[in-house]
Design an enzyme around this catalytic site. Sequence first.
Site, PDB file in Angstrom:
ATOM      1  CE  LYS A   9      -3.777  -2.456   2.341  1.00  0.00           C
ATOM      2  NZ  LYS A   9      -4.549  -2.606   3.620  1.00  0.00           N
ATOM      3  CE1 TYR A  49      -9.094  -3.675   0.610  1.00  0.00           C
ATOM      4  CE2 TYR A  49      -8.371  -1.578  -0.287  1.00  0.00           C
ATOM      5  CZ  TYR A  49      -8.103  -2.744   0.417  1.00  0.00           C
ATOM      6  OH  TYR A  49      -6.846  -2.968   0.919  1.00  0.00           O
TER       7      TYR A  49
HETATM    8  P1  DAT Z   1      -7.337  -7.521   5.304  1.00  0.00           P
HETATM    9  O1  DAT Z   1      -6.594  -6.390   4.638  1.00  0.00           O
HETATM   10  O2  DAT Z   1      -6.554  -8.103   6.449  1.00  0.00           O
HETATM   11  O3  DAT Z   1      -7.813  -8.571   4.326  1.00  0.00           O
HETATM   12  P2  DAT Z   1     -10.086  -6.587   5.385  1.00  0.00           P
HETATM   13  O4  DAT Z   1     -10.240  -7.172   4.021  1.00  0.00           O
HETATM   14  O5  DAT Z   1     -11.095  -6.963   6.404  1.00  0.00           O
HETATM   15  O6  DAT Z   1      -8.636  -6.893   5.993  1.00  0.00           O
HETATM   16  O7  DAT Z   1     -10.091  -4.993   5.302  1.00  0.00           O
HETATM   17  C1  DAT Z   1      -9.392  -4.347   4.245  1.00  0.00           C
HETATM   18  C2  DAT Z   1      -8.643  -3.176   4.813  1.00  0.00           C
HETATM   19  O8  DAT Z   1      -9.569  -2.262   5.376  1.00  0.00           O
HETATM   20  C3  DAT Z   1      -7.695  -3.513   5.971  1.00  0.00           C
HETATM   21  O9  DAT Z   1      -6.434  -3.966   5.510  1.00  0.00           O
HETATM   22  C4  DAT Z   1      -7.597  -2.209   6.676  1.00  0.00           C
HETATM   23  C5  DAT Z   1      -8.994  -1.624   6.524  1.00  0.00           C
HETATM   24  N1  DAT Z   1      -9.807  -1.954   7.695  1.00  0.00           N
HETATM   25  C6  DAT Z   1     -10.333  -3.146   8.028  1.00  0.00           C
HETATM   26  N2  DAT Z   1     -11.008  -3.093   9.169  1.00  0.00           N
HETATM   27  C7  DAT Z   1     -10.908  -1.812   9.587  1.00  0.00           C
HETATM   28  C8  DAT Z   1     -11.393  -1.093  10.712  1.00  0.00           C
HETATM   29  N3  DAT Z   1     -12.131  -1.685  11.651  1.00  0.00           N
HETATM   30  N4  DAT Z   1     -11.090   0.232  10.804  1.00  0.00           N
HETATM   31  C9  DAT Z   1     -10.359   0.845   9.861  1.00  0.00           C
HETATM   32  N5  DAT Z   1      -9.868   0.224   8.761  1.00  0.00           N
HETATM   33  C10 DAT Z   1     -10.134  -1.077   8.626  1.00  0.00           C
END
Ligand code: DAT
Length: 148
Positions: A9, A49
């Site tokens: 990132k 996303y």
């Molecule tokens: P990962 O990147 O571990 O697959 P994810 O797909 O659930 O996690 O979420 C994508 C991204 O979104 C993550 O890397 C960071 C952000 N994110 C996830 N949960 C969050 C939260 N509770 N608050 C802020 N950002 C968050």
Amino acid sequence: MEQTFIMIKPDGVQRGLVGEIISRFEKKGFYLKAMKLITVERAFAEKHYEDLSSKPFFAGLVEYIISGPVVAMVWEGKNVVLTGRKIIGATNPAESAPGTIRGDYAIMVGRNIIHGSDAVESARKEIALWFPEGVSEWQSSAHSWIYE
Ligand code: DAT
Ligand code: MG
């Protein structure tokens, strides 16, 4: 063999962690099959996303991803999706184990430096989104030293 989509990132690029991150996947024995430095547009980040579009942090997440260049990669190997997630560590760096990339180099969930596909099916979709041109077909000459 399995492939996964890994993205360093904008914070990982700005902080000079590209080489360190690539090195961890390389040394493990995974094969780099595609890589590019790219600054993506808002609509592209929203597409990447899209499963998180209803989350309260979605807008901030998209701003973060489009804030500078990212390094998009495809890595290949046995169980690379799951093992890649283990190398990366838990989503929230406060809970990522030391020795993982996020555990070693990040503090905040919104600045967690790296993305990795969470399943074989999402990896397939993400590779198609980020590398519509396809990936390299090269084979490593070290293969028989890594796999029995
Ligand atoms: P990962 O990147 O571990 O697959 P994810 O797909 O659930 O996690 O979420 C994508 C991204 O979104 C993550 O890397 C960071 C952000 N994110 C996830 N949960 C969050 C939260 N509770 N608050 C802020 N950002 C968050
Ligand atoms: Mg995810």
